[in-house]
Design a protein around this motif. Structure first.
Motif, PDB file in Angstrom:
ATOM      1  N   GLY A  97      -2.620  -4.334  -1.226  1.00 16.29           N
ATOM      2  CA  GLY A  97      -1.999  -4.256   0.086  1.00 16.29           C
ATOM      3  C   GLY A  97      -1.891  -2.819   0.538  1.00 16.29           C
ATOM      4  N   THR A  98      -1.109  -2.590   1.550  1.00 15.29           N
ATOM      5  CA  THR A  98      -0.846  -1.222   1.990  1.00 15.29           C
ATOM      6  C   THR A  98       0.061  -0.531   0.976  1.00 15.29           C
ATOM      7  N   GLY A  99       0.243   0.761   1.142  1.00 11.47           N
ATOM      8  CA  GLY A  99       1.130   1.480   0.235  1.00 11.47           C
ATOM      9  C   GLY A  99       2.508   0.855   0.135  1.00 11.47           C
ATOM     10  N   PRO A 100       3.183   0.600   1.259  1.00 12.52           N
ATOM     11  CA  PRO A 100       4.502  -0.023   1.205  1.00 12.52           C
ATOM     12  C   PRO A 100       4.482  -1.425   0.593  1.00 12.52           C
ATOM     13  N   GLN A 101       3.429  -2.196   0.860  1.00 13.92           N
ATOM     14  CA  GLN A 101       3.352  -3.541   0.292  1.00 13.92           C
ATOM     15  C   GLN A 101       3.190  -3.490  -1.232  1.00 13.92           C
ATOM     16  N   VAL A 102       2.341  -2.600  -1.707  1.00 10.74           N
ATOM     17  CA  VAL A 102       2.179  -2.446  -3.151  1.00 10.74           C
ATOM     18  C   VAL A 102       3.478  -1.951  -3.770  1.00 10.74           C
ATOM     19  N   ALA A 103       4.131  -0.990  -3.108  1.00 15.18           N
ATOM     20  CA  ALA A 103       5.397  -0.476  -3.616  1.00 15.18           C
ATOM     21  C   ALA A 103       6.439  -1.583  -3.737  1.00 15.18           C
ATOM     22  N   ALA A 104       6.421  -2.528  -2.792  1.00 13.71           N
ATOM     23  CA  ALA A 104       7.358  -3.660  -2.860  1.00 13.71           C
ATOM     24  C   ALA A 104       7.120  -4.467  -4.124  1.00 13.71           C
TER      25      ALA A 104
END
Length: 370
Positions: free
Chosen positions: A306-313
């Motif tokens: 996913g995007t950076g924020p999605q992966v971070a989640a």
């Protein structure tokens, strides 16, 4: 689906593992240049450690000898911890590994990690070619004990290896030695089962759990490790790391496409075909059977994308489940540029830089404290 965490300092340390994945049509020298670039990039962006794995006769994973690549990376970096995640110990004589990693530690004092696993890192035929017996896994605990004794130069009186010394090794500085303290690399136990968790706890070593290989029960393994941990001369408290496959991209759909190329590689391996990564467009147009599509979907979901924020989640969710001290990103995707973008986006999200990294207690630290 959990919401993306706000950007800022991660509640866990972040590291990187590179399998030197190669794509169809890619020159192997280019792949190794990409590994070097990713190690430099990981150091510059403040990741704690950079590891490589051991695989044999497996096109698509060009890390048959992580220790050789680590020797090169020592000269290409200056501060990030470098290691093998891992060395498949039943493939080797413990003395050889002690000497090789003793040399690496001498070249980069305080920066070398030695992760030990018991899997062959290959198929049955290749394991046989490595002179690995069918009962190799049964001897893993004894091999680990032998390796640790070579690293510490502490075989008991009467042992046949009492006067066999790993070179370089602590015996060369007898006047400065502290009994029971290893001055070589930090040694980890790797695995994905309660067996490895119990062994790591018994030895008082840090424990790394490989979640990228399947939906193994990491929570139970960590609970076994923490509940049974016995403090050692190199580690006072349990220390856990969990690794997982990751693709972060500016575009979530492209991250999904790249993760699917890694899933296709796994499917091809299961079919005893080349593991080399196919172009995303070719993977997208593949008309598989129902079972093949299910396997592709399974692995695509397993590799966090996913995007950076999605992966971070997803990383935050994994941390909530496991309370891991450290999360290691196993970079995925069909191009080295995609691997690099993953490292950059996660570093951006957590505001990492070279000044934010901190180290776990090491053998050298224990020696100094003693």
């Amino acid at each position: 689906m959990s919401s993306a965490p706000a950007s800022g300092t991660a509640p866990f340390a972040l590291s990187v593992l590179d399998n030197a994945h190669t794509a169809v049509g890619q020159d192997i020298t280019e792949a190794f240049e990409g590994v070097i670039d990713l190690a430099r990039r990981s150091e510059r962006r403040g990741y704690r450690r950079f590891w490589m794995s051991e695989h044999h006769a497996m096109p698509g994973a060009a890390t048959s000898s992580p220790q050789l690549m680590l020797a090169r990376l020592i000269a290409e970096t200056s501060s990030i911890r470098l290691g093998a995640g891992g060395i498949m110990l039943p493939n080797h004589a413990p003395l050889i590994i002690a000497e090789q990693f003793g040399m690496l530690e001498a070249l980069a004092p305080g920066r070398i990690d030695l992760g030990l696993g018991r899997a062959p890192g290959t198929d049955t035929s290749t394991a046989t070619a490595l002179r690995r017996g069918h009962d190799a896994n049964d001897h893993f605990p004894a091999q680990v004990d032998e390796l640790l004794r070579f690293l510490a130069d502490e075989f008991p009186e009467g042992h046949p290896y009492r006067n066999v010394h790993a070179v370089p090794g602590p015996w060369q500085n007898q006047e400065n030695r502290v009994p029971g303290i290893t001055t070589g690399p930090d040694t980890w136990i790797l695995g994905s089962s309660p067996y490895s968790a119990q062994l790591a706890a018994q030895l008082g070593r840090p424990y790394a759990f490989a979640l990228q290989f399947g939906d193994a029960d990491v929570e139970t393994a960590f609970r076994i490790y923490r509940n049974n941990f016995q403090p050692s001369d190199v580690l006072d408290e349990p220390y856990t790391l969990v690794s997982l496959g990751v693709v972060a991209h500016d575009d979530a759909e492209e991250a999904h496409r790249q993760a699917r190329t890694a899933a296709m590689a796994m499917l091809r391996m299961l079919k005893r075909q080349s593991y080399s990564l196919l172009p995303p467009d070719e993977v997208a147009s593949y008309a598989g059977t129902l079972q093949e599509e299910q396997i592709l979907d399974l692995y695509t979901r397993r590799f966090v994308n996913g995007t950076g924020p999605q992966v971070a989640a997803s990383l935050e969710s994994l941390h909530e489940r496991t309370d891991a001290d450290e999360i290691m990103l196993v970079t995925m995707g069909a191009s080295r540029a995609v691997h690099a973008r993953t490292v950059e986006l996660i570093a951006d999200h957590y505001d990492l830089d070279a000044s934010t990294g901190t180290d776990v207690p090491t053998a050298a630290d224990a020696t100094a404290a003693g």
